[in-house]
Design a protein around this motif. Structure first.
Motif, mmCIF file in Angstrom:
data_model
loop_
_atom_site.group_PDB
_atom_site.id
_atom_site.type_symbol
_atom_site.label_atom_id
_atom_site.label_comp_id
_atom_site.label_asym_id
_atom_site.label_seq_id
_atom_site.Cartn_x
_atom_site.Cartn_y
_atom_site.Cartn_z
ATOM 1 N N HIS A 105 -4.447 -22.124 -7.396
ATOM 2 C CA HIS A 105 -3.280 -21.257 -7.281
ATOM 3 C C HIS A 105 -3.611 -20.028 -6.430
ATOM 4 C CE1 HIS A 105 -5.630 -19.112 -10.272
ATOM 5 N NE2 HIS A 105 -5.628 -20.212 -11.002
ATOM 6 N N PRO A 106 -2.603 -19.296 -5.944
ATOM 7 C CA PRO A 106 -2.871 -18.079 -5.165
ATOM 8 C C PRO A 106 -3.703 -17.080 -5.959
ATOM 9 C CG PRO A 106 -0.583 -18.732 -4.923
ATOM 10 C CD PRO A 106 -1.163 -19.613 -5.993
ATOM 11 N N SER A 107 -4.535 -16.321 -5.246
ATOM 12 C CA SER A 107 -5.420 -15.352 -5.888
ATOM 13 C C SER A 107 -5.333 -14.017 -5.157
ATOM 14 C CB SER A 107 -6.868 -15.861 -5.896
ATOM 15 O OG SER A 107 -7.291 -16.161 -4.576
ATOM 16 N N ALA A 108 -5.724 -12.971 -5.849
ATOM 17 C CA ALA A 108 -5.605 -11.611 -5.304
ATOM 18 C C ALA A 108 -6.989 -11.025 -5.075
ATOM 19 C CB ALA A 108 -4.800 -10.739 -6.260
ATOM 20 N N GLU A 109 -7.721 -11.591 -4.126
ATOM 21 C CA GLU A 109 -9.102 -11.175 -3.885
ATOM 22 C C GLU A 109 -9.262 -10.273 -2.668
ATOM 23 O OE1 GLU A 109 -11.845 -11.740 -5.925
ATOM 24 O OE2 GLU A 109 -10.066 -12.171 -7.113
ATOM 25 N N PHE A 110 -8.145 -9.908 -2.035
ATOM 26 C CA PHE A 110 -8.255 -9.166 -0.784
ATOM 27 C C PHE A 110 -7.330 -7.956 -0.761
ATOM 28 C CE2 PHE A 110 -9.157 -13.643 0.106
ATOM 29 C CZ PHE A 110 -10.419 -13.543 0.664
ATOM 30 N N GLU A 111 -7.771 -6.949 -0.015
ATOM 31 C CA GLU A 111 -6.930 -5.811 0.335
ATOM 32 C C GLU A 111 -6.535 -5.988 1.796
ATOM 33 O OE1 GLU A 111 -5.658 -3.401 -1.291
ATOM 34 O OE2 GLU A 111 -6.710 -3.421 -3.220
ATOM 35 N N ILE A 112 -5.249 -6.108 2.056
ATOM 36 C CA ILE A 112 -4.769 -6.396 3.407
ATOM 37 C C ILE A 112 -3.856 -5.266 3.868
ATOM 38 C CG2 ILE A 112 -3.598 -8.062 4.884
ATOM 39 C CD1 ILE A 112 -4.251 -10.222 2.838
ATOM 40 N N GLU A 113 -4.133 -4.761 5.067
ATOM 41 C CA GLU A 113 -3.346 -3.676 5.647
ATOM 42 C C GLU A 113 -3.130 -3.950 7.132
ATOM 43 O OE1 GLU A 113 -2.064 -1.120 4.143
ATOM 44 O OE2 GLU A 113 -3.156 -0.934 2.235
ATOM 45 N N PRO A 114 -2.007 -3.504 7.690
ATOM 46 C CA PRO A 114 -1.849 -3.603 9.148
ATOM 47 C C PRO A 114 -2.832 -2.672 9.850
ATOM 48 C CG PRO A 114 -0.011 -2.389 8.173
ATOM 49 C CD PRO A 114 -0.816 -2.932 7.035
ATOM 50 N N THR A 115 -3.352 -3.102 10.989
ATOM 51 C CA THR A 115 -4.201 -2.216 11.778
ATOM 52 C C THR A 115 -3.340 -1.075 12.321
ATOM 53 O OG1 THR A 115 -3.825 -3.402 13.845
ATOM 54 C CG2 THR A 115 -5.640 -4.175 12.445
ATOM 55 N N PRO A 116 -3.955 0.037 12.755
ATOM 56 C CA PRO A 116 -3.148 1.135 13.308
ATOM 57 C C PRO A 116 -2.252 0.693 14.458
ATOM 58 C CG PRO A 116 -5.372 1.895 12.861
ATOM 59 C CD PRO A 116 -5.379 0.411 12.628
ATOM 60 N N ALA A 117 -2.775 -0.164 15.345
ATOM 61 C CA ALA A 117 -1.949 -0.645 16.459
ATOM 62 C C ALA A 117 -0.786 -1.484 15.946
ATOM 63 C CB ALA A 117 -2.802 -1.454 17.430
ATOM 64 N N CYS A 118 -1.035 -2.290 14.921
ATOM 65 C CA CYS A 118 0.023 -3.121 14.347
ATOM 66 C C CYS A 118 1.084 -2.264 13.671
ATOM 67 C CB CYS A 118 -0.583 -4.105 13.354
ATOM 68 S SG CYS A 118 0.624 -5.141 12.499
ATOM 69 N N ALA A 119 0.666 -1.183 13.022
ATOM 70 C CA ALA A 119 1.630 -0.298 12.360
ATOM 71 C C ALA A 119 2.639 0.251 13.365
ATOM 72 C CB ALA A 119 0.894 0.836 11.657
ATOM 73 N N VAL A 120 2.177 0.530 14.585
ATOM 74 C CA VAL A 120 3.075 1.022 15.634
ATOM 75 C C VAL A 120 4.057 -0.071 16.046
ATOM 76 C CG1 VAL A 120 3.184 1.876 18.004
ATOM 77 C CG2 VAL A 120 1.400 2.707 16.457
ATOM 78 N N VAL A 121 3.558 -1.303 16.201
ATOM 79 C CA VAL A 121 4.425 -2.424 16.592
ATOM 80 C C VAL A 121 5.481 -2.677 15.512
ATOM 81 C CG1 VAL A 121 4.490 -4.879 17.173
ATOM 82 C CG2 VAL A 121 2.604 -3.462 17.982
ATOM 83 N N LEU A 122 5.078 -2.618 14.260
ATOM 84 C CA LEU A 122 6.030 -2.803 13.161
ATOM 85 C C LEU A 122 7.128 -1.747 13.225
ATOM 86 C CD1 LEU A 122 3.514 -3.530 10.246
ATOM 87 C CD2 LEU A 122 5.142 -5.159 11.203
ATOM 88 N N LEU A 123 6.731 -0.504 13.439
ATOM 89 C CA LEU A 123 7.706 0.589 13.501
ATOM 90 C C LEU A 123 8.647 0.406 14.684
ATOM 91 C CD1 LEU A 123 8.607 3.321 12.322
ATOM 92 C CD2 LEU A 123 6.957 4.426 13.857
ATOM 93 N N ASP A 124 8.105 0.027 15.838
ATOM 94 C CA ASP A 124 8.931 -0.140 17.037
ATOM 95 C C ASP A 124 9.988 -1.226 16.860
ATOM 96 O OD1 ASP A 124 7.546 1.838 18.325
ATOM 97 O OD2 ASP A 124 6.273 0.483 19.495
ATOM 98 N N HIS A 125 9.702 -2.216 16.016
ATOM 99 C CA HIS A 125 10.634 -3.328 15.825
ATOM 100 C C HIS A 125 11.425 -3.210 14.521
ATOM 101 C CE1 HIS A 125 8.039 -5.014 18.964
ATOM 102 N NE2 HIS A 125 9.029 -5.844 19.232
ATOM 103 N N GLY A 126 11.310 -2.067 13.860
ATOM 104 C CA GLY A 126 12.071 -1.863 12.635
ATOM 105 C C GLY A 126 11.673 -2.797 11.517
ATOM 106 N N LEU A 127 10.383 -3.151 11.458
ATOM 107 C CA LEU A 127 9.890 -4.088 10.454
ATOM 108 C C LEU A 127 9.154 -3.342 9.344
ATOM 109 C CD1 LEU A 127 8.480 -6.798 12.891
ATOM 110 C CD2 LEU A 127 10.712 -6.772 11.775
#
Length: 359
Positions: free
Chosen positions: A21-43
């Motif tokens: 089954h799915p497990s919660a073994e990781f901490e996942i975050e957008p990279t700083p560059a990805c955070a900008v792309v997400l913001l630019d696309h309203g995501l």
């Protein structure tokens, strides 16, 4: 026609050490560059119990179909840093115990790995699991790479992961290795390869932020035409088609090695002892007795085949001292093999997990 948010794509993680089954073994975050792309696309990025999801703002047409409020047809790429919560993750995973000094598992939807309706982010399409094929070197966006030194001219080519040429040059001839400046500062972060005379010499992931952080893995989701047909969460017409991607890591199989230390029962003969498993198909063979530095006799018992590491303990493994009368005894429910005591043997290629039992 009201505005609302829908899921564009989600990523779930599964580690079979904890079960299927799915497990919660990781901490996942957008990279700083990805955070900008997400913001630019309203995501919106949102963590979930077993991974994360990305949401898009949308309206609905007359048929009720969701229409992205901001266009996604420009094919952005999203990168996410993956950190392991457990420092021993590699020890209990079916992953290489050694690799590049600065390595990272590069996981992406460019692989075209679809099994039983599951979109997998691992490179090896013969298995659902992340493998050593996903492990690459982690580099900064600018570094020196040594070429030549044999008195001949060589052609060096830096290729993007999508197959485009990032840079190319002819080096030499020279009697000494020449340092070629791999400069990707004005290019996108991501996976690259270095080819010398059309032969691949290095696969690496270039990202200054990740190079400083050194996470376990990076996840890249491509929305553009680079993604194989059906693997992007956006259709060619710009409409969203929700995707669920899966990162699956298998548990490690290794040899369980019980090291029975005759600390207190010094008179017990090694040949009188045995270890049994509740599964009669699993056996343990007694190995050659040795002496610990303090003089304690150590009697090893090794499983006849590789056994899996798993979070749920197996009860009923028993150390038995054979014999009649008061000389016999048993120690029931021996501890299971642990990922904290994984020991590779470079001579035989075997990997052991040592379990010490003091009697």
């Amino acid at each position: 026609m009201g505005l609302h948010y829908e899921t564009l794509f989600e990523v779930e993680t599964i580690h079979t050490y904890f079960g299927p089954h799915p497990s919660a073994e990781f901490e996942i975050e957008p990279t700083p560059a990805c955070a900008v792309v997400l913001l630019d696309h309203g995501l919106l990025f949102r963590k979930t119990a077993y991974g994360f999801c990305v949401l898009y703002e949308c309206t609905t047409d007359g048929t009720g179909a969701a229409i992205p409020r901001r266009p996604l047809s420009d094919g952005p790429r999203f990168s996410f840093s993956v950190r392991a919560k457990n420092a021993y993750l590699v020890s209990f995973s079916a992953l290489p115990l050694s690799g590049p000094e600065k390595g990272i598992f590069s996981l992406t939807n460019l692989t075209g790995n679809l099994r039983d309706g599951t979109y997998l982010l691992a490179a090896d399409t013969t298995t659902p699991y992340v493998t050593g094929n996903d492990l690459v070197e982690l580099r900064s966006m600018s570094f020196q790479y040594g070429v030549g030194g044999d008195g001949r001219a060589h052609t060096i080519r830096v290729m993007e992961g999508t197959g485009h040429v990032a840079s190319e040059a002819t080096i030499g001839p020279s009697a000494h290795p020449v340092g070629y400046n791999v400069n990707l500062i004005n290019r996108k972060t991501g996976q690259y390869t270095i080819e010398v005379d059309d032969t691949e010499e290095l696969r690496f992931y270039a990202d200054d932020f990740l190079f400083r952080q050194r996470p376990f893995a990076v996840i890249d989701i491509f929305l553009g035409p680079e993604a194989p047909p059906g693997f992007s969460p956006v259709n060619p017409d710009g409409r969203a088609t929700k995707k669920r991607y899966t990162v699956m890591i298998g548990r490690r199989n290794l040899f369980w090695r019980y090291l029975v230390a005759l600390k207190y029962r010094t008179g017990v003969g090694p040949e009188t002892m045995s270890i049994t498993h509740p599964d009669p198909a699993v056996s343990f063979a007694r190995g050659e007795t040795r002496q610990a530095p303090d003089g304690t006799t150590i009697v090893p018992f090794v499983s006849g085949s590789e056994l899996p590491l798993q979070s749920q303990a197996i009860p009923g493994i028993t150390l038995q001292k054979n014999g009649n009368g008061s000389g016999s005894f048993s120690v029931e429910n021996l501890p299971n093999a642990s990922y904290e005591n994984v020991v590779p043997d470079p001579e035989t290629g075997r990997v052991y997990s040592d379990v010490y039992v003091y009697i």
